[in-house]
Enzyme design. Structure first.
Site, PDB file in Angstrom:
ATOM      1  N   ASP A  84      -1.235   5.962  -7.322  1.00  0.00           N
ATOM      2  CA  ASP A  84      -1.271   4.629  -7.895  1.00  0.00           C
ATOM      3  C   ASP A  84      -2.191   3.755  -7.055  1.00  0.00           C
ATOM      4  O   ASP A  84      -2.602   4.156  -5.964  1.00  0.00           O
ATOM      5  CB  ASP A  84       0.130   4.023  -8.045  1.00  0.00           C
ATOM      6  N   TYR A  86      -3.863   0.936  -4.560  1.00  0.00           N
ATOM      7  CA  TYR A  86      -3.433   0.362  -3.285  1.00  0.00           C
ATOM      8  C   TYR A  86      -2.668  -0.928  -3.559  1.00  0.00           C
ATOM      9  O   TYR A  86      -2.977  -1.670  -4.499  1.00  0.00           O
ATOM     10  CB  TYR A  86      -4.646   0.070  -2.401  1.00  0.00           C
ATOM     11  N   HIS A 207      -2.221  16.284  -0.018  1.00  0.00           N
ATOM     12  CA  HIS A 207      -2.723  14.930  -0.173  1.00  0.00           C
ATOM     13  C   HIS A 207      -3.466  14.512   1.101  1.00  0.00           C
ATOM     14  O   HIS A 207      -3.106  14.926   2.208  1.00  0.00           O
ATOM     15  CB  HIS A 207      -1.539  13.979  -0.432  1.00  0.00           C
TER      16      HIS A 207
END
Length: 246
Positions: A84, A86, A207
Site C-alpha cells: 500500500d 507510504y 520483501h
C-alpha cells in the site's frame, strides 16, 4: 468505525471523491477501471474511502490511479506489485515503492535502489521517485491504492483486491511476454494469476523491507531481478529495458 483526529492538510492527501478518481482514468485502462467502479464491490470501496475522508482521516495519495495513467495497458513490460502507499505526509505519489522527489528514501526503497545499483551498475538517482520506470513500461501497482496517515494497511480490507485482481489478470492475459516482480508474501498471493499462461516470467523473493530483505528463503538483496527482467524482455522481443532513473 475508527474515529479520526482532524489533521492539517497535506499536499498529497486525497481531496476528491474516489469515484471521481475512477472516472478520471482514460485510455486503454478505462474499460477495466469502469467495470470495477460500477460493480457492487467498487461502489462499496468508494463509499468506504470517502467516508473516512469525510470523518477527517487524512488519506493518501491524491493521485490514486497514477500508476495506470503513467503506464498504459498496452505498454506494460513489467508489473511490480507493492502493498500500500507510504503513510507519511508528502511521501506517496501513486506509484508503488516510489516517493515524491523532495522526500527522504524509506528503508524499503533504499534497499530496492541499492539492489538496482548493484545488479545493473546504474548511477545513484537524485531522488526516490520511480516515475521514470513507469514511463519505460513498469507498472508500479500497489495492491491497495489508498492508506491513512500513520496507519499502514489501513485500507487493505476495504475492497481494493477486486481492482488488483482485474489488473493482474489483464496483464497476465496479454499475448506479450511480461515480467511480474512479486516481492514478499502479500504480492506472491497473485503468483497463480501471473503464471497461468506460462508465457511470462515471475520473479519472487522476500520483501525489500529491512526486516526481510537479507533473510531466506529467497533474500531480496542479491536477487538480481532487474538484470533477469532485462534479459527476459530482450530475448522475447520486448526491447531493451533501460531501468534508468533521472
Amino acid at each position: 468505525m475508527r474515529r479520526a483526529v482532524p489533521l492539517a492538510p497535506a499536499s498529497n492527501a486525497l481531496r476528491t471523491p474516489l469515484r471521481a478518481q475512477f472516472d478520471s482514468v482514460s485510455g486503454d485502462w478505462a474499460p477495466l477501471v469502469q467495470a470495477v467502479a460500477n460493480s457492487p464491490a467498487g461502489q462499496a470501496l468508494c463509499a468506504a474511502v470517502d467516508a473516512r475522508v469525510s470523518e477527517g482521516a487524512r488519506v493518501y495519495p491524491d493521485q490514486v490511479f497514477r500508476a495506470l495513467v503513467a503506464t498504459p495497458r498496452a505498454q506494460v513490460r513489467v508489473l511490480l506489485l507493492g502493498q500500500d502507499p507510504y503513510h507519511g505526509p508528502g511521501q506517496a505519489e501513486g506509484l508503488a515503492f516510489s516517493v515524491a522527489p523532495d522526500q527522504r528514501w524509506p528503508p524499503s526503497l533504499r534497499n530496492i535502489l541499492q539492489e538496482w545499483h548493484r545488479d545493473l551498475g546504474q548511477p545513484w538517482p537524485e531522488s526516490g521517485s520511480l516515475a521514470a520506470w513507469a514511463e519505460q513500461g513498469v507498472l508500479l501497482l500497489n495492491s491497495s491504492l489508498t492508506v491513512e496517515d500513520g496507519q499502514p494497511g489501513a485500507h487493505a480490507k476495504l475492497g481494493w483486491q477486486v481492482l488488483t485482481d482485474a489488473v493482474v489478470s489483464a496483464v497476465a492475459e496479454s499475448p506479450l511476454a511480461t515480467v511480474f516482480m512479486l516481492w514478499g508474501a502479500q504480492a506472491q498471493a497473485w503468483a497463480g494469476l501471473a503464471q497461468a499462461s506460462g508465457r511470462h516470467l515471475v520473479l519472487s523473493c522476500n520483501h525489500p523491507s529491512p526486516l526481510s530483505a537479507r533473510r531466506g528463503p529467497v533474500p531480496f538483496v542479491g536477487s538480481g531481478h532487474f538484470g533477469q527482467a532485462s534479459r527476459f524482455l530482450a530475448s522475447n522481443g520486448r526491447g531493451v529495458m533501460p531501468w534508468k532513473l533521472t
